[in-house]
Design a protein around this motif. Structure first.
Motif, PDB file in Angstrom:
ATOM      1  N   THR A  24      33.582  43.937  34.736  1.00 12.40           N
ATOM      2  CA  THR A  24      34.445  45.113  34.806  1.00 12.40           C
ATOM      3  C   THR A  24      35.743  44.750  35.523  1.00 12.40           C
ATOM      4  OG1 THR A  24      33.521  45.817  36.912  1.00 12.40           O
ATOM      5  CG2 THR A  24      32.410  46.581  34.909  1.00 12.40           C
ATOM      6  N   PRO A  25      36.798  45.535  35.331  1.00 15.80           N
ATOM      7  CA  PRO A  25      38.040  45.239  36.069  1.00 15.80           C
ATOM      8  C   PRO A  25      37.838  45.276  37.577  1.00 15.80           C
ATOM      9  CG  PRO A  25      38.479  46.748  34.260  1.00 15.80           C
ATOM     10  CD  PRO A  25      37.000  46.601  34.332  1.00 15.80           C
ATOM     11  N   GLU A  26      36.985  46.211  38.065  1.00 15.36           N
ATOM     12  CA  GLU A  26      36.742  46.277  39.509  1.00 15.36           C
ATOM     13  C   GLU A  26      36.086  44.997  40.019  1.00 15.36           C
ATOM     14  OE1 GLU A  26      35.961  48.467  37.296  1.00 15.36           O
ATOM     15  OE2 GLU A  26      36.763  50.437  37.848  1.00 15.36           O
ATOM     16  N   ARG A  27      35.091  44.494  39.274  1.00 12.47           N
ATOM     17  CA  ARG A  27      34.447  43.238  39.684  1.00 12.47           C
ATOM     18  C   ARG A  27      35.438  42.081  39.627  1.00 12.47           C
ATOM     19  NH1 ARG A  27      29.775  39.916  36.266  1.00 12.47           N
ATOM     20  NH2 ARG A  27      29.921  38.008  37.508  1.00 12.47           N
ATOM     21  N   ALA A  28      36.250  42.050  38.577  1.00  7.78           N
ATOM     22  CA  ALA A  28      37.250  40.982  38.456  1.00  7.78           C
ATOM     23  C   ALA A  28      38.216  41.004  39.635  1.00  7.78           C
ATOM     24  CB  ALA A  28      38.002  41.115  37.137  1.00  7.78           C
ATOM     25  N   ILE A  29      38.601  42.212  40.079  1.00  5.27           N
ATOM     26  CA  ILE A  29      39.486  42.306  41.250  1.00  5.27           C
ATOM     27  C   ILE A  29      38.790  41.752  42.476  1.00  5.27           C
ATOM     28  CG2 ILE A  29      40.637  43.929  42.810  1.00  5.27           C
ATOM     29  CD1 ILE A  29      41.176  45.710  40.376  1.00  5.27           C
ATOM     30  N   ARG A  30      37.532  42.168  42.686  1.00  6.53           N
ATOM     31  CA  ARG A  30      36.795  41.681  43.876  1.00  6.53           C
ATOM     32  C   ARG A  30      36.690  40.162  43.882  1.00  6.53           C
ATOM     33  NH1 ARG A  30      33.291  45.970  42.513  1.00  6.53           N
ATOM     34  NH2 ARG A  30      31.793  44.474  41.633  1.00  6.53           N
ATOM     35  N   GLU A  31      36.572  39.548  42.702  1.00  7.03           N
ATOM     36  CA  GLU A  31      36.363  38.103  42.603  1.00  7.03           C
ATOM     37  C   GLU A  31      37.657  37.351  42.305  1.00  7.03           C
ATOM     38  OE1 GLU A  31      33.314  37.624  39.676  1.00  7.03           O
ATOM     39  OE2 GLU A  31      31.810  38.727  40.858  1.00  7.03           O
ATOM     40  N   PHE A  32      38.791  38.037  42.429  1.00  8.33           N
ATOM     41  CA  PHE A  32      40.114  37.403  42.278  1.00  8.33           C
ATOM     42  C   PHE A  32      40.267  36.727  40.914  1.00  8.33           C
ATOM     43  CE2 PHE A  32      39.208  37.492  46.831  1.00  8.33           C
ATOM     44  CZ  PHE A  32      40.358  38.063  47.345  1.00  8.33           C
ATOM     45  N   ARG A  33      39.749  37.306  39.848  1.00  9.40           N
ATOM     46  CA  ARG A  33      39.807  36.715  38.514  1.00  9.40           C
ATOM     47  C   ARG A  33      41.058  37.224  37.772  1.00  9.40           C
ATOM     48  NH1 ARG A  33      34.820  34.256  37.169  1.00  9.40           N
ATOM     49  NH2 ARG A  33      33.122  34.848  38.575  1.00  9.40           N
ATOM     50  N   PHE A  34      42.183  36.713  38.170  1.00  9.25           N
ATOM     51  CA  PHE A  34      43.460  37.066  37.532  1.00  9.25           C
ATOM     52  C   PHE A  34      43.471  36.450  36.136  1.00  9.25           C
ATOM     53  CE2 PHE A  34      48.316  36.172  37.607  1.00  9.25           C
ATOM     54  CZ  PHE A  34      48.549  37.300  36.834  1.00  9.25           C
ATOM     55  N   ALA A  35      43.388  37.286  35.090  1.00 11.83           N
ATOM     56  CA  ALA A  35      43.176  36.800  33.725  1.00 11.83           C
ATOM     57  C   ALA A  35      44.388  36.080  33.148  1.00 11.83           C
ATOM     58  CB  ALA A  35      42.792  37.962  32.813  1.00 11.83           C
ATOM     59  N   TYR A  36      45.562  36.247  33.736  1.00 12.41           N
ATOM     60  CA  TYR A  36      46.781  35.647  33.195  1.00 12.41           C
ATOM     61  C   TYR A  36      47.275  34.473  34.042  1.00 12.41           C
ATOM     62  CZ  TYR A  36      47.157  39.879  30.314  1.00 12.41           C
ATOM     63  OH  TYR A  36      46.931  40.879  29.416  1.00 12.41           O
ATOM     64  N   GLY A  37      46.569  34.172  35.135  1.00 15.74           N
ATOM     65  CA  GLY A  37      47.048  33.161  36.070  1.00 15.74           C
ATOM     66  C   GLY A  37      46.780  31.743  35.601  1.00 15.74           C
TER      67      GLY A  37
END
Length: 789
Positions: free
Chosen positions: A234-247
């Motif tokens: 989920t986007p919330e989990r991705a935020i918690r795990e610093f998973r910047f999809a464009y980085g």
């Protein structure tokens, strides 16, 4: 609910007009006596701290804040002045629309029809400016989300609303913001309760970064992408795990951006770095970029924008070689930005012929066959004399004469030696002595003549120069051949590439015409697509699909009924089989309302999109051709220059060979004949003569040793009557002889005697003679010594 009687802080009763808005915590009313302001009345009485916060805000409005936000002007009390706080009066913001209607592609066509990407960049710049001014006085927005910012469709002006939720720094006291949206909340605050939490500028830096990303990337969320790992991301989990999809580290984090997206590299490097820093794992520790940094970077981006040559509505940074919107339009088949009103409609037609390339093509073919410089052929070699010069010939003759004399002396000495060993020392000496003398003196003359002979030195020096010159000529010829091979390879490679580009260029016109025919043949499908694109999800009531889920769909680029039928809805967080089925069923139900109109031609937007796409391809091919021909100009000049250098090198090498040949004193046969040693100077001949000498010595020794090999039978001699002592005789020895200790051939040799020696004979016995030797010794000489053959 009946309206309460409200008073302002001055004790004046405040009359409320019609309702203009309603939210989860209050209702907004028009003020009949003041159209420029509205009143927000809470549904329930807020906590006392909220009333104190509003009171302080109304009394301490920052200068010019009315240009930034709907800041509270007055506090509203229930029942009387000084009573419980029930709301506040604020400026009325009109003509502005929620910011998410701008960055969402489908709603932008409807609500902001003339907005292009430069408009979104300007909006982002204005957002950064508003946050910067608010932060400068110590306040934070706190609850940053897509609903509390409004944008003007006219000039991209941004206003903040819901100011009563701001985090306010009131001198030494901080009134906290107790609400927040998870998709705008930094990783370190995810899952925490906002009550009692004091936010920092770094926290707000994350929220501002998400908001700006939404604007610049057309509604995409920076942490919404395709997860390649296990489980639901989920986007919330991705935020918690610093998973910047464009980085730059997205692949290592098992994240990739959605299929259709604007790459991060589209932005300026500085702006891309700010997004990386805002969403980096170490950002909570080192801090995130502030509003001022965002403002400066966005200002630089706005200054760098340029218009696409093929589609004026496309704006992109000038550091990019091609228009990203044209590329995505060609990939997705949808125009992200509509044509602005009251402007030229853009490209009307497409034409692509070889005549447009003719000058460039003719130049390329000329450059691929550069004007090479060929070496000048060497002149004929002048004839050398077939005889040696007189001074060299004289030296050669002296050596040859001395060599002949050495041969004659060697032959005489060898024959004399054999005669000495086999016949007689006297006879052999007549040849051995003069032969040896001749051999020695001739050898000295031969050696001295050879030592001071100049011809071998001269010839060796010239031959060395000739070998060096020939090696240089060979190297120059090899380099010339390599150059020709390299030139041919590079020309063939460039020619193949250019022919490929030309062939691709020639296909554009037929492909465009075929695509036009396809558009005409698929008018019904296009009308259906336009119809479905016009039905936005957020405007519809869909069973089981709440507003939060609709927002998720928008973030994934699924905004209309068309997107539902075309895209994979199940990839969106929160959409399992049941909700996906319901959403698809809704879209299909919408599709049933479509009615085909045969009289409608292809839409102008679709036609212009097709023309723009092919114009972009044409410009790209022309640019690639230009890029290939440009270095050929330099290459052709370099090849001409190199061919000239190689020609000069070859000519110089030929000259060196000619000079080395002309330095020889005569023709090669004449020189070789002069330097060739006579056959008798061959080592084998000299070795044969030495063997002959040694063999003569051996034969002579063997012969001497075998003379009288059978010893006579010794018979006891008769008693000798002692004769009276005879007088001593002196005789000349006729032959070479060996003197022995006793009168037998097996006795040891005392001394070797030579013929002609005068010896005193002191006794005789059986033909043997006893003689006096040197030093007074005595020895016996055999009968053969005194009787010549």
């Amino acid at each position: 609910m009946s309206q309460s009687v409200l008073f302002n802080s001055r004790g004046e009763r405040v009359a409320l007009g019609p309702e203009v808005g309603r939210g989860g915590e209050g209702v907004v009313y028009v003020l009949p006596k003041d159209a420029s302001r509205v009143a927000k009345v809470y549904l329930t009485a807020p906590p006392a701290e909220q009333g104190q916060k509003l009171t302080w805000m109304a009394a301490h409005a920052p200068p010019g804040v009315e240009k930034l936000a709907a800041w509270p002007h007055e506090v509203l009390h229930e029942g009387r002045a000084g009573g419980p706080v029930r709301g506040f009066i604020m400026p009325r913001v009109s003509g502005l629309k929620p910011i998410h209607l701008l960055y969402s592609t489908a709603s932008r066509r409807k609500e902001f029809p003339t907005a292009d990407w430069s408009f979104l960049v300007q909006t982002a710049l204005n957002c950064a400016s508003v946050f910067e001014e608010l932060h400068a006085v110590g306040h934070l927005v706190g609850d940053v989300n897509e609903s509390n910012l409004l944008v003007s469709p006219r000039d991209a002006t941004v206003r903040l609303i819901d100011c009563d939720s701001f985090q306010i720094r009131a001198d030494k006291r901080v009134f906290r913001c107790e609400v927040g949206v998870p998709l705008f909340t930094p990783p370190e605050l995810q899952g925490q309760a906002f009550g009692g939490l004091e936010r920092t500028p770094s926290h707000e830096g994350f929220s501002l970064g998400v908001l700006l990303f939404h604007l610049l990337f057309l509604g995409r969320h920076p942490f919404t992408g395709v997860f390649t790992g296990q489980g639901e991301m989920t986007p919330e989990r991705a935020i918690r795990e610093f998973r910047f999809a464009y980085g730059r580290n997205a692949r290592a984090l098992q994240m990739t951006p959605p299929a259709i997206h604007l790459p991060l590299a589209t932005l300026t490097p500085e702006l891309g770095r700010l997004f990386e820093d805002a969403f980096a794992p170490d950002a909570p520790r080192v801090g995130r970029p502030g509003a001022t940094e965002w403002y400066r970077a966005l200002q630089a981006l706005a200054r760098s924008l340029r218009s696409c040559a093929q589609e004026p509505t496309h704006k992109y940074p000038q550091h990019l070689p091609t228009c990203p919107w044209c590329q995505m339009m060609a990939t997705r088949g949808v125009a992200f930005f509509g044509a602005p009103q009251n402007t030229a409609p853009g490209p009307q037609g497409f034409s692509c012929t070889f005549q447009e390339l003719e000058p460039l093509w003719t130049e390329s073919q000329r450059l691929l066959a550069p004007n090479l410089i060929s070496p000048v052929a060497p002149p004929p070699m002048p004839a050398l004399p077939d005889r040696l010069p007189a001074e060299f010939q004289a030296e050669v003759d002296r050596v040859r004469q001395a060599s002949v004399a050495m041969l004659a002396g060697g032959v005489l000495a060898t024959v004399g030696w054999w005669l000495v060993m086999l016949v007689s020392a006297r006879v052999g000496g007549l040849l051995l002595v003069p032969g040896g003398t001749l051999l020695g003196s001739a050898a000295v003359v031969w050696w001295l003549s050879r030592k001071h002979q100049r011809l071998p030195v001269e010839v060796a020096e010239q031959q060395g120069l000739l070998r060096q010159a020939e090696a240089g000529l060979s190297a120059a010829q090899a380099e010339s051949e390599r150059f020709k091979d390299e030139l041919q390879w590079m020309a063939d490679r460039a020619r193949q590439l250019l022919h490929g580009l030309r062939a691709e260029y020639g296909k554009l016109q037929p492909e465009f015409e075929a695509e036009q025919r396809r558009q005409l043949q698929h008018r019904e499908a296009m009308q259906r697509e336009q119809f479905l694109r016009g039905v936005l999800i957020e405007d519809q009531e869909i069973d089981g699909i709440k507003q939060v889920l609709k927002a998720n769909l928008v973030r994934w680029g699924i905004e209309s009924a068309y997107d539902v039928l075309k895209e994979d809805v199940r990839q969106v967080p929160g959409f399992g089989e049941v909700r996906t089925t319901k959403l698809i069923a809704w879209a299909k139900e919408v599709e049933k309302g479509f009615r085909f109109d045969p009289g409608l031609a292809v839409s102008e937007a679709e036609r212009r999109a097709l023309v723009s796409h092919f114009l972009q391809r044409k410009a790209s091919l022309r640019s690639r051709l230009d890029a290939e021909v440009a270095p050929l100009r330099t290459w052709s000049r370099e090849m001409t220059k190199r061919s000239g250098e190689l020609a000069a090198k070859l000519e110089e090498a030929w000259q060196d060979v000619m000079r080395a040949n002309l330095g020889m004193p005569a023709t090669r046969p004449a020189v070789e004949a002069a330097l060739k040693p006579p056959v008798w100077e061959d080592r084998r001949v000299l070795l044969a003569m030495l063997v002959a000498v040694l063999l003569g010595g051996v034969v002579g020794l063997v012969n001497r040793a075998t003379t009288g090999t059978v010893d006579p039978v010794k018979v006891a001699p008769p008693p000798v009557v002692q004769a009276p002592e005879e007088p001593v005789e002196a005789e000349v020895l006729p032959l070479d002889c060996l003197a022995r200790e006793e009168a037998t051939t097996g006795a040891p040799v005392v001394e070797r005697l030579t013929a002609g020696s005068l010896l005193e004979v002191v006794a005789r016995e059986g033909g043997w003679r006893k003689v006096v030797l040197a030093g007074g010794r005595e020895g016996w000489t055999g009968p053969g010594c005194w009787s010549p053959p």
